[in-house]
Motif scaffolding. Structure first.
Motif, mmCIF file in Angstrom:
data_model
loop_
_atom_site.group_PDB
_atom_site.id
_atom_site.type_symbol
_atom_site.label_atom_id
_atom_site.label_comp_id
_atom_site.label_asym_id
_atom_site.label_seq_id
_atom_site.Cartn_x
_atom_site.Cartn_y
_atom_site.Cartn_z
ATOM 1 N N MET A 175 30.610 37.925 61.111
ATOM 2 C CA MET A 175 31.317 39.289 61.437
ATOM 3 C C MET A 175 32.297 39.510 60.044
ATOM 4 O O MET A 175 32.819 38.533 59.654
ATOM 5 C CB MET A 175 32.125 39.313 62.451
ATOM 6 C CG MET A 175 31.276 38.789 63.914
ATOM 7 S SD MET A 175 32.416 38.713 65.480
ATOM 8 C CE MET A 175 33.083 40.351 65.576
ATOM 9 N N LEU A 176 32.335 40.801 60.052
ATOM 10 C CA LEU A 176 33.106 41.094 58.559
ATOM 11 C C LEU A 176 34.180 42.252 58.966
ATOM 12 O O LEU A 176 33.760 43.070 59.840
ATOM 13 C CB LEU A 176 32.343 42.016 57.591
ATOM 14 C CG LEU A 176 31.326 41.025 56.987
ATOM 15 C CD1 LEU A 176 30.468 41.759 56.227
ATOM 16 C CD2 LEU A 176 31.813 39.980 56.079
ATOM 17 N N GLU A 177 35.374 42.222 58.582
ATOM 18 C CA GLU A 177 36.342 43.223 58.800
ATOM 19 C C GLU A 177 37.074 43.231 57.578
ATOM 20 O O GLU A 177 37.421 42.366 56.845
ATOM 21 C CB GLU A 177 37.473 42.723 59.746
ATOM 22 C CG GLU A 177 36.854 42.371 61.354
ATOM 23 C CD GLU A 177 36.518 44.011 62.025
ATOM 24 O OE1 GLU A 177 37.186 44.905 61.362
ATOM 25 O OE2 GLU A 177 35.783 43.806 62.987
ATOM 26 N N VAL A 178 37.317 44.646 56.875
ATOM 27 C CA VAL A 178 37.725 44.854 55.639
ATOM 28 C C VAL A 178 39.271 45.235 55.904
ATOM 29 O O VAL A 178 39.509 46.001 56.705
ATOM 30 C CB VAL A 178 36.999 45.975 55.053
ATOM 31 C CG1 VAL A 178 37.731 46.192 53.674
ATOM 32 C CG2 VAL A 178 35.405 45.247 54.797
ATOM 33 N N ALA A 179 40.086 44.764 54.874
ATOM 34 C CA ALA A 179 41.375 45.183 54.917
ATOM 35 C C ALA A 179 41.554 45.931 53.502
ATOM 36 O O ALA A 179 41.163 45.229 52.410
ATOM 37 C CB ALA A 179 42.428 44.165 54.947
ATOM 38 N N ARG A 180 42.583 46.693 53.268
ATOM 39 C CA ARG A 180 43.177 47.293 52.062
ATOM 40 C C ARG A 180 44.021 46.516 51.695
ATOM 41 O O ARG A 180 45.013 46.251 52.173
ATOM 42 C CB ARG A 180 43.326 48.615 52.283
ATOM 43 C CG ARG A 180 42.138 49.491 52.724
ATOM 44 C CD ARG A 180 41.881 50.653 51.568
ATOM 45 N NE ARG A 180 40.654 51.305 52.073
ATOM 46 C CZ ARG A 180 40.403 52.505 51.581
ATOM 47 N NH1 ARG A 180 41.110 52.950 50.535
ATOM 48 N NH2 ARG A 180 39.493 53.146 52.007
ATOM 49 N N PRO B 284 38.249 45.934 31.617
ATOM 50 C CA PRO B 284 37.484 46.541 33.020
ATOM 51 C C PRO B 284 38.428 47.354 33.800
ATOM 52 O O PRO B 284 39.577 46.796 34.103
ATOM 53 C CB PRO B 284 36.491 45.569 33.607
ATOM 54 C CG PRO B 284 37.615 44.536 33.333
ATOM 55 C CD PRO B 284 38.096 44.589 31.865
ATOM 56 N N GLY B 285 38.101 48.389 34.486
ATOM 57 C CA GLY B 285 38.704 48.749 35.814
ATOM 58 C C GLY B 285 38.619 47.976 36.563
ATOM 59 O O GLY B 285 37.560 47.161 36.754
ATOM 60 N N ALA B 286 39.461 47.592 37.876
ATOM 61 C CA ALA B 286 39.360 46.654 38.669
ATOM 62 C C ALA B 286 39.987 47.090 40.161
ATOM 63 O O ALA B 286 40.708 47.988 40.076
ATOM 64 C CB ALA B 286 40.098 45.471 38.307
ATOM 65 N N ALA B 287 39.469 46.893 41.140
ATOM 66 C CA ALA B 287 40.081 47.017 42.570
ATOM 67 C C ALA B 287 39.605 45.862 43.364
ATOM 68 O O ALA B 287 38.651 45.088 43.135
ATOM 69 C CB ALA B 287 39.210 48.222 43.069
ATOM 70 N N SER B 288 40.586 45.435 44.060
ATOM 71 C CA SER B 288 40.529 44.323 45.221
ATOM 72 C C SER B 288 40.819 44.762 46.583
ATOM 73 O O SER B 288 41.204 45.675 46.900
ATOM 74 C CB SER B 288 41.578 43.321 44.900
ATOM 75 O OG SER B 288 41.483 42.838 43.570
ATOM 76 N N PHE B 289 39.850 44.059 47.395
ATOM 77 C CA PHE B 289 40.135 44.303 48.813
ATOM 78 C C PHE B 289 39.935 42.881 49.547
ATOM 79 O O PHE B 289 39.264 42.064 48.875
ATOM 80 C CB PHE B 289 38.875 45.423 49.553
ATOM 81 C CG PHE B 289 37.480 44.846 49.011
ATOM 82 C CD1 PHE B 289 36.746 44.473 50.098
ATOM 83 C CD2 PHE B 289 37.005 45.197 47.784
ATOM 84 C CE1 PHE B 289 35.498 44.107 49.775
ATOM 85 C CE2 PHE B 289 35.930 44.888 47.396
ATOM 86 C CZ PHE B 289 34.766 44.362 48.532
ATOM 87 N N ASP B 290 40.235 42.731 50.682
ATOM 88 C CA ASP B 290 39.884 41.569 51.407
ATOM 89 C C ASP B 290 39.052 41.769 52.602
ATOM 90 O O ASP B 290 38.936 42.974 53.128
ATOM 91 C CB ASP B 290 41.410 41.152 52.046
ATOM 92 C CG ASP B 290 42.429 40.402 50.971
ATOM 93 O OD1 ASP B 290 41.864 40.419 49.716
ATOM 94 O OD2 ASP B 290 43.251 39.764 51.472
#
Length: 147
Positions: free
Chosen positions: A65-70, A107-113
């Motif tokens: 199961m996946l749940e995304v947080a910013r 590089p451009g970067a973005a992180s999410f959990d």
């Protein structure tokens, strides 16, 4: 003819790269794990992340199961849903999480959990991250993030 059509679709930009690290789950999410995914964009065009998914293997062998947080790297805070939302248990929308374009060699970067509730053997497999380039919003690309 098929090869000619395929060559026309080949992008003249490098694909996004995804690096993932495993962290402890937040308080109140017992039985879950957490994975921080960083998207690296070496192209001169921004990208938008769309979903993180993994295929569900039936029969109880591999279930996730996946749940995304910013995650906001400036304030070092994350926003989680209050409880698992359920659904298919194999995809979560990221919805327009922007990955900036590269600046020179950086590089451009973005992180999410992502919160994951793995079944047996899930640690050996990666997660598909779907994204699109800002200049081609209808074309979905995929990359793999592995913990």
């Amino acid at each position: 003819m098929f090869n000619a059509a395929r060559q026309m679709r080949v992008e003249d930009r490098p694909p996004l790269q995804f690096a993932a690290v495993v962290l402890a789950a937040p308080t109140g999410w017992d039985g879950w794990g957490r994975m921080r995914v960083t998207a690296l964009n070496y192209a001169a065009i921004p990208a938008d992340l769309r979903q993180i998914c993994r295929k569900l293997r039936l029969g109880g062998r591999i279930v996730s199961m996946l749940e995304v947080a910013r995650y906001d790297p400036v304030t070092q805070t994350e926003t989680w849903p209050p409880a698992p939302r359920g659904g298919k248990h194999n995809c979560s929308d990221i919805s327009e999480y922007r990955v900036a374009q590269a600046r020179g060699t950086e590089p451009g970067a973005a992180s999410f959990d992502v919160l994951i509730r793995p079944g047996k053997g899930v640690g050996k497999l990666g997660y598909k991250v779907r994204y699109r380039w800002s200049d081609k919003p209808t074309e979905i690309q995929t990359g793999i993030a592995q913990p």
